[in-house]
Design a protein around this motif. Structure first.
Motif, short mmCIF file in Angstrom:
data_model
loop_
_atom_site.label_atom_id
_atom_site.label_comp_id
_atom_site.label_asym_id
_atom_site.label_seq_id
_atom_site.Cartn_x
_atom_site.Cartn_y
_atom_site.Cartn_z
N UNK A 528 0.82 -1.21 0.00
CA UNK A 528 0.00 0.00 0.00
C UNK A 528 0.85 1.26 0.00
N UNK A 529 1.90 1.27 0.83
CA UNK A 529 2.76 2.46 0.88
C UNK A 529 3.45 2.69 -0.46
N UNK A 530 3.81 1.59 -1.14
CA UNK A 530 4.47 1.74 -2.45
C UNK A 530 3.51 2.27 -3.51
N UNK A 531 2.21 2.16 -3.24
CA UNK A 531 1.22 2.66 -4.21
C UNK A 531 1.02 4.17 -4.11
N UNK A 532 1.71 4.81 -3.18
CA UNK A 532 1.60 6.26 -3.02
C UNK A 532 0.82 6.60 -1.77
N UNK A 533 1.54 6.98 -0.72
CA UNK A 533 0.90 7.26 0.57
C UNK A 533 1.08 8.72 0.94
N UNK A 534 0.02 9.38 1.39
CA UNK A 534 0.15 10.77 1.84
C UNK A 534 0.75 10.81 3.24
N UNK A 535 1.30 11.95 3.66
CA UNK A 535 1.68 12.07 5.08
C UNK A 535 0.42 11.92 5.93
#
Length: 596
Positions: A528-535
Motif C-alpha cells: 500500500x505504501x508503495x502505491x503512493x501514501x500521503x503524510x
C-alpha cells in the motif's frame, strides 16, 4: 441537553420519570418494574421504575376495584406491570422533593402483571448508604445489577459520549468506516486472541488489537479523514482500568502534522467533557517524554501536586555512603523528592513508603529529614555540614531518595510520589490537569536479549532531526508520538506514521524483522505504501476509560454493560467454556490434556 424524545408506544403513553405537576388530570398508561411496595391495609403504594425514573402509584379502593387493590398487595419486587390511571397532585406535606416526579402520583384504575419475578438474587432497591453485594455476585446477575439507577446513568452517559464523538468528528469531515474484526495475526506488543478457520485447516484469524494497519490503508486509499468507534481485543492481564475487549475512538487523517492532531483532540475532549457538564482548558500543557521522566519518573505524570524529582548525585558523589557511591560509579544517580513538612511522617509510614519503592524495583529508600537545622537519618552521618542546604531542605522537610540507574529510580520515585501525594492529601481533587507528553523514544532495548523493540508500534515515524542516528544510536531517536494524559491517567495516544516504504522497511530491519518476515506479516501495508501514501497520522482514545472518568466510576466495569472479571470471565453467561470435541474436530483442533 437536547429535548427528550417521546418514548410513547401502543402500550404506554408516558415513562415513569417524565410526569410532572403540569400533567395533573391526564389519563396515562405506564409500564415498569416494581421498585418498592408499601401495603397500608386498605391502601397500597407502589414505586414504579423504568430507566427514566420513579413514580408513585396509589391503589385506593375509592377509585379502583378491591380486586385491583388486592392484586397490588401481592406484587413482588422487580415484577413488571402495566398500570392505567390518572395523574394527581400530591398533598403539599406528602411531596417527595428528592424525586423529579415527587409533586405527583398516579391514582391507579387498573393493574396487569406482565412479567412476574421470582425473589431477586440481589436487591435493586437499596436503602441509602446500604453497601452493595459482592461484585462477583453482581456480575453473575448482571441483568439485575444493570437495573440500578447508578449503572443505568453510566450507560446512558456512555451513549451520549459516543454520539457526541460521532457528531464532532462528522462535522469536521471525518468518515466513519468499519474495519475487519477477523484479521491477520500481527503482533503489536500484546497477545492476540486467535480464531481458527474451519475452511482453511490449521490457519487462524486474529481479533484486532487495534485497526492500525487498516486505517493507514484507508489513508493510502484516499479517504483523507477516518474515524471509528472500534472494538479491540488484547489477551493481557486485567486490572481496574483494563478489559480483554474494549472500545476505542480511533482517528486517522492525511496531510496533517502533530499540531493538527493536538488541536483536533483538544476540541474533541472539550466536547466530551462538555457533554458531562464540565469545562476544560482551551489548550493543554505540553511536556517532552524526557522531561516527564526526569521530573516525575513517569510518562503520564499527575500534575495536580508538586513533588518533582531532583538529582542529588553531587551531594553523595564523594561520600563514604557505599550504596550511593556504587550506584554513581556504575553510571547511575541518586535522585529523590522533597516532601515539605514530611518530617512528621511516622516510622511506620516511612517503612510503607519504602515498601512502595521496593515494589517498583528499588533496593531501598534513603530517608533524610531536617530537624532543628540538622540532617537526620541513616545516611546523614556520611554528609557534610552544608548538605541540607545543597539538598534545599527547609526545617521539617523530608527527602526520599533512590540510588540506581534511571530505569530503577524513575518508577520507584513515581510510586513514592503518588503514595506521598495521597497520604498528605496533596492532590487537588477538583483540578483537571490535562497534559500532552511528546517526543517519546522510538525504540527501547529488551533488558534480557538486548534487541530493539518499538516503544509504541513499528509504524511510528522517527523525528526528522534524528533519522541520521537510526543506525548509529537508535536508542536516542525520538518518535513523532504523543499521549494525552489527565491527572496521571493516559486517555489516548497516537503518532505521525511512516509513509515512506523504504523507511518502513528500514525500521523493520532495525527491529530484527527480516525481509521475508516483514513481507509475511506486513506485506499488504508495504504494498500500500508503495502505491503512493500521503503524510498521515492519528490518535486513539480509550473510550471506556473516558466514560469511567466522566461518570466518576471506580472501575471500567461500571461503565460497560457486560464486562469481564479480572480473571477474564463473563460470570453472567459462563464464558469462556469448554467446546464439544466434535466441534473442535471440525475446526481441526485437538486439545492436549495437561501433562501429556
Amino acid at each position: 441537553m437536547p429535548a427528550s424524545p417521546s418514548l410513547a408506544t401502543t402500550i404506554r403513553t408516558h415513562t415513569c420519570g417524565a410526569l410532572r405537576a403540569a400533567d395533573a388530570g391526564a389519563e396515562v398508561r405506564l409500564g415498569g418494574w416494581v421498585h418498592r411496595k408499601r401495603d397500608l391495609g386498605e391502601l397500597v403504594f407502589v414505586d414504579l421504575r423504568d430507566r427514566t425514573g420513579l413514580i408513585q402509584i396509589s391503589f385506593d379502593p375509592r377509585f379502583t376495584s378491591s380486586e385491583t387493590v388486592s392484586l397490588a398487595a401481592t406484587l413482588g419486587p422487580e415484577s413488571v406491570v402495566l398500570v392505567e390511571g390518572e395523574v394527581v397532585a400530591r398533598p403539599t406535606e406528602m411531596r417527595n422533593h428528592e424525586l423529579p416526579t415527587g409533586d405527583v402520583e398516579v391514582r391507579a384504575k387498573s393493574l396487569k402483571i406482565v412479567g412476574p419475578s421470582v425473589a431477586p438474587a440481589i436487591p435493586v432497591a437499596r436503602v441509602r448508604g446500604e453497601p452493595l453485594p459482592a461484585e462477583e455476585l453482581r456480575l453473575r446477575h448482571r441483568y439485575l445489577d444493570l437495573r440500578r439507577p447508578e449503572l443505568q446513568e453510566n450507560i446512558i452517559l456512555r451513549h451520549r459520549l459516543m454520539q457526541t464523538s460521532r457528531k464532532f468528528l462528522s462535522d469536521r469531515g471525518f468518515l466513519e468506516v468499519e474495519t475487519p474484526i477477523l484479521t491477520k495475526p500481527t503482533p503489536e506488543g500484546a497477545r492476540d486472541y486467535l480464531v481458527p478457520s474451519r475452511v482453511h485447516a490449521s490457519e487462524f484469524y486474529a481479533l484486532p488489537q487495534s485497526p492500525q494497519l487498516y486505517k493507514q490503508l484507508l489513508m493510502v486509499a484516499g479517504f483523507d479523514r477516518y474515524f471509528q468507534i472500534a472494538r479491540c481485543f488484547r489477551d493481557e492481564d486485567l486490572r481496574v482500568d483494563r478489559q480483554p475487549e474494549f472500545t476505542q475512538i480511533d482517528i486517522e487523517a492525511s496531510f496533517i502534522d502533530q499540531d493538527d492532531i493536538v488541536a483536533l483532540t483538544e476540541g474533541l475532549i472539550a466536547a466530551l467533557w462538555g457533554e458531562a457538564g464540565l469545562e476544560v482548558p482551551a489548550s493543554f500543557r505540553r511536556m517532552s517524554y524526557a522531561d516527564a521522566m526526569e521530573r516525575y519518573g513517569s510518562d503520564r505524570p499527575d500534575l495536580r501536586y508538586e513533588l518533582e524529582i531532583f538529582d542529588a548525585s553531587d551531594v553523595f558523589r564523594d561520600t563514604e555512603f557505599t550504596i550511593a557511591r556504587a550506584a554513581i560509579a556504575q553510571g547511575g544517580r541518586v535522585r529523590g523528592i522533597r516532601v515539605p513538612g514530611g518530617s512528621g511522617l511516622s516510622r511506620k509510614q516511612l517503612d510503607e513508603l519504602e515498601a512502595s519503592a521496593k515494589s517498583a524495583g528499588a533496593g531501598g529508600l534513603v530517608r533524610l529529614k531536617r530537624t532543628n537545622g540538622q540532617l537526620e537519618g541513616p545516611a546523614a552521618k556520611f554528609l557534610h555540614d552544608g548538605a541540607a542546604t545543597q539538598l534545599a531542605l527547609g526545617e521539617g522537610d523530608l527527602a526520599l531518595l533512590v540510588a540506581g540507574p534511571n530505569h530503577v529510580s524513575s518508577p520507584a520515585l513515581d510510586r513514592v510520589r503518588q503514595d506521598v501525594g495521597r497520604r498528605l492529601a496533596l492532590v487537588k481533587e477538583d483540578v483537571r490537569s490535562f497534559l500532552w507528553v511528546t517526543d517519546f523514544p522510538l525504540f527501547e532495548r529488551d533488558p534480557g536479549t538486548g534487541r530493539l523493540a518499538a516503544v509504541h508500534h513499528p509504524f511510528t515515524a522517527p523525528h526528522p532531526a534524528d533519522v541520521a542516528k537510526l543506525d548509529s544510536a537508535p536508542e536516542t531517536v525520538r518518535a513523532r508520538a504523543y499521549d494525552v494524559v489527565l491527572n496521571g491517567t493516559e486517555l489516548g495516544g497516537g503518532s505521525i506514521r511512516i509513509s515512506d516504504p523504504a523507511l518502513q522497511s528500514r525500521i523493520f530491519s532495525l527491529l530484527g524483522i527480516d525481509e521475508a518476515t516483514a513481507s509475511a506479516r506486513f506485506g499488504f501495508l508495504l504494498e500500500g505504501l508503495r502505491a503512493g501514501a500521503p503524510p498521515h497520522g492519528g490518535i486513539a482514545f480509550g473510550f471506556d476509560r473516558i466514560a469511567m472518568q466522566l461518570a466518576g466510576a471506580a472501575s471500567l466495569r461500571d461503565v460497560i454493560a457486560f464486562p469481564k472479571t479480572t480473571a477474564a470471565r463473563a460470570l453472567f453467561e459462563g464464558a469462556p467454556s469448554a467446546v464439544p470435541r466434535e466441534d473442535l474436530k471440525e475446526l481441526h483442533i485437538r486439545i492436549e490434556e495437561p501433562g501429556t
